[in-house]
Design a protein around this motif. Structure first.
Motif, short mmCIF file in Angstrom:
data_model
loop_
_atom_site.label_atom_id
_atom_site.label_comp_id
_atom_site.label_asym_id
_atom_site.label_seq_id
_atom_site.Cartn_x
_atom_site.Cartn_y
_atom_site.Cartn_z
N ASP A 211 3.12 1.86 7.29
CA ASP A 211 3.14 2.35 5.91
C ASP A 211 3.00 3.88 5.93
N LYS A 213 0.99 6.47 3.54
CA LYS A 213 0.13 6.45 2.34
C LYS A 213 0.16 7.73 1.53
N TYR A 268 -4.45 -9.14 6.34
CA TYR A 268 -3.74 -7.88 6.61
C TYR A 268 -4.70 -6.96 7.34
N GLU A 282 -9.23 -1.14 7.73
CA GLU A 282 -9.56 -2.01 6.60
C GLU A 282 -8.86 -3.34 6.76
N ASN A 284 -7.08 -6.39 4.27
CA ASN A 284 -6.70 -6.86 2.96
C ASN A 284 -6.51 -8.37 3.04
N ARG A 286 -4.19 -10.16 1.51
CA ARG A 286 -2.91 -10.42 0.84
C ARG A 286 -1.80 -9.70 1.59
N GLY A 288 0.78 -6.83 2.25
CA GLY A 288 0.76 -5.40 1.96
C GLY A 288 1.99 -5.00 1.17
N ASP A 289 1.83 -3.95 0.40
CA ASP A 289 2.95 -3.40 -0.37
C ASP A 289 2.97 -1.91 -0.08
N PRO A 290 3.97 -1.35 0.57
CA PRO A 290 5.35 -1.81 0.72
C PRO A 290 5.70 -2.49 2.06
N GLU A 291 4.73 -2.84 2.89
CA GLU A 291 5.10 -3.43 4.19
C GLU A 291 5.90 -4.73 4.04
N1 GLY Z 1 0.23 -0.83 1.97
C1 GLY Z 1 -1.16 -0.93 1.84
C2 GLY Z 1 -1.62 -2.03 1.01
O1 GLY Z 1 -0.89 -2.93 0.67
O2 GLY Z 1 -2.81 -2.05 0.70
#
Ligand code: GLY
Ligand code: AMP
Length: 420
Positions: A211, A213, A268, A282, A284, A286, A288-291
């Motif tokens: 990504d 950021k 994630y 970190e 997540n 769920r 990832g966005d935009p991955e």
């Molecule tokens: N691309 C980072 C996120 O989805 O948190």
């Protein structure tokens, strides 16, 4: 044949919808609430992502066979618990498992208990104690608000004064509400995103992505939700990927199962290669966005079948397209600060590659922007540089015809190698 419901309205959900549409076992895809791009591929459902009761009623009434959740908000509100209670099949973590994302303190303590490599850290709710800890440490540190702060709760402080300012706003001025902060050791190195589908102790790795950021070229400007991505990532060698899987992703899944909070869904890992060692920045709970917009298009296997296998805890091999998939986000000028909505979007139909809509709507028959990140323009090719050239050409084409948008022009330009 399945009826599938996807929850969310961004580029990530567009990619999920698209992947499910390609699945021979899927009859119909619904998306709540969707966006202008998603709505051309899925039946829109006008229910907001946080109205769990209405979503569950819709799933029951429409005989939805599988629900896939995009954003963290419904997960941290317990959408999975509620769907399961009503006997509905859903892919995502329970509210308590989603704490791996929603509480940084929970994630850090879990990693500490299980020896998972991450930055050294301590959690504070008292400003004076936090400041004393910062001042006793190195100049650089990272201050993180312990809760969901829409990606804005992290300050990478270059010196003690910047750290003090961040602590003051989070602990004394309650910028994100009353809460705790995690003070972390600063880690240097290139970052990568490792998403795994997980069911308890079973871990099914997805392709690694990267990504970007920061808002502007050369990683300058404020942190954003993500301005571009690509997959695969050359500096993440097979050996590094395997180490990340064996020392981070599998042990975390096992730790959660062992502690009685088994994780099901997408885990994630936001990882950093620090002196050659993958460590956790970190987690997540769920996609990832935009991955997701560059990872799912690479998946050659039937996505719905893969999700089914994961939910049932069965083995499955996931096949990947070896090409590099790269996407560039077009955002509204001003993002991630204040920005205009309603920008007229032209030129999407004239590009060679693909577009995932992130924040779009149709108003009075015109396609317009509805969010800060508006769309991701994607392309794929056998090499990273070719994929980049194609995506950039398409992105510039749309920018020319849609004043008010901007993008980074260096996505994939300087693949960081382990040595530089
Ligand atoms: N691309 C980072 C996120 O989805 O948190
Ligand atoms: P997070 O929301 O935890 O992913 O943090 C946002 C960004 O801050 C990350 O993508 C990193 O670029 C940076 N960051 C967070 N923690 C650290 C750390 N311990 N060392 C260096 N950079 C960090």
């Amino acid at each position: 044949m399945y009826n599938v419901l996807v929850i969310g309205s961004g580029g990530r959900e567009h990619a999920i919808v698209e992947a499910l549409r390609h699945s021979p076992s899927v009859e119909r895809v619904y998306c709540a609430p969707g966006n202008a791009g998603i709505n051309t591929q899925a039946t829109p459902v006008e229910i907001p992502v946080d109205d769990i009761d209405a979503l569950a009623r819709f799933a029951t009434d429409t005989s939805i066979n599988l629900t896939v959740v995009g954003p963290e908000v419904p997960l941290s509100m317990g959408i999975v618990d509620e769907f399961l209670r009503r006997g509905l099949r859903i892919f995502g973590p329970t509210k308590s498992a989603a704490r791996i994302e929603s509480s940084k303190a929970f994630a850090k303590e879990l990693m500490a208990r299980h020896g998972i490599p991450t930055a050294a850290s301590r959690t504070f709710d008292d400003f004076v104690q936090a400041l004393a800890y910062v001042k006793a440490g190195p100049e650089r540190s990272v201050i993180k608000y312990d809760g969901l702060a829409a990606g804005k709760g992290v300050v990478v402080a270059a010196n003690h004064a910047e750290a003090e300012e961040a602590l003051r706003s989070m602990l004394l001025d309650d910028e994100f509400g009353k809460g705790k902060v995690v003070v972390e050791e600063f880690l240097d190195g290139p970052e990568f995103s490792f998403m795994c589908l997980v069911n308890g102790t079973k871990v099914y790795p997805l392709a690694v992505a990267r990504d970007h950021k920061r808002a502007y070229d050369n990683d300058e400007g404020p942190n954003t939700g993500g301005m571009g991505a690509y997959s695969p990532v050359p500096f993440v060698t097979e050996e590094i990927r395997q180490t990340a899987l064996d020392t981070i992703m599998r042990p975390v899944a096992k730790a959660m199962a062992d502690e009685g909070i088994p994780f099901t869904g997408v885990l994630y890992g936001g990882l950093i290669l620090n002196n050659g060692v993958p460590k956790v920045i970190e987690f997540n709970a769920r996609f990832g966005d935009p991955e997701t917009e560059v990872v799912l298009p690479r998946m050659k296997s039937d996505f719905c079948k893969v999700l089914d296998a994961v939910i049932d805890g069965k083995d499955t091999d996931i096949e990947w397209n070896p090409d590099t998939f790269l996407g560039i986000v077009l955002a509204a000028e001003g993002y991630p600060g204040s920005y205009a909505k309603g920008i007229v979007l032209n030129g999407i139909d004239s590009i060679e590659g693909n577009v995932h809509h992130m924040g779009t709507a149709v108003v009075d028959g015109s396609l317009v922007s509805k969010g800060g990140r508006v769309m991701m323009v994607g392309a794929h090719a056998p090499s990273l540089s070719e994929a980049r050239d194609k995506a950039l050409r398409d992105a510039r084409n749309i920018l020319k015809q849609s004043p008010g948008l901007f993008c980074r022009s260096d996505i994939g330009a300087k693949e960081t190698t382990v040595n530089n």
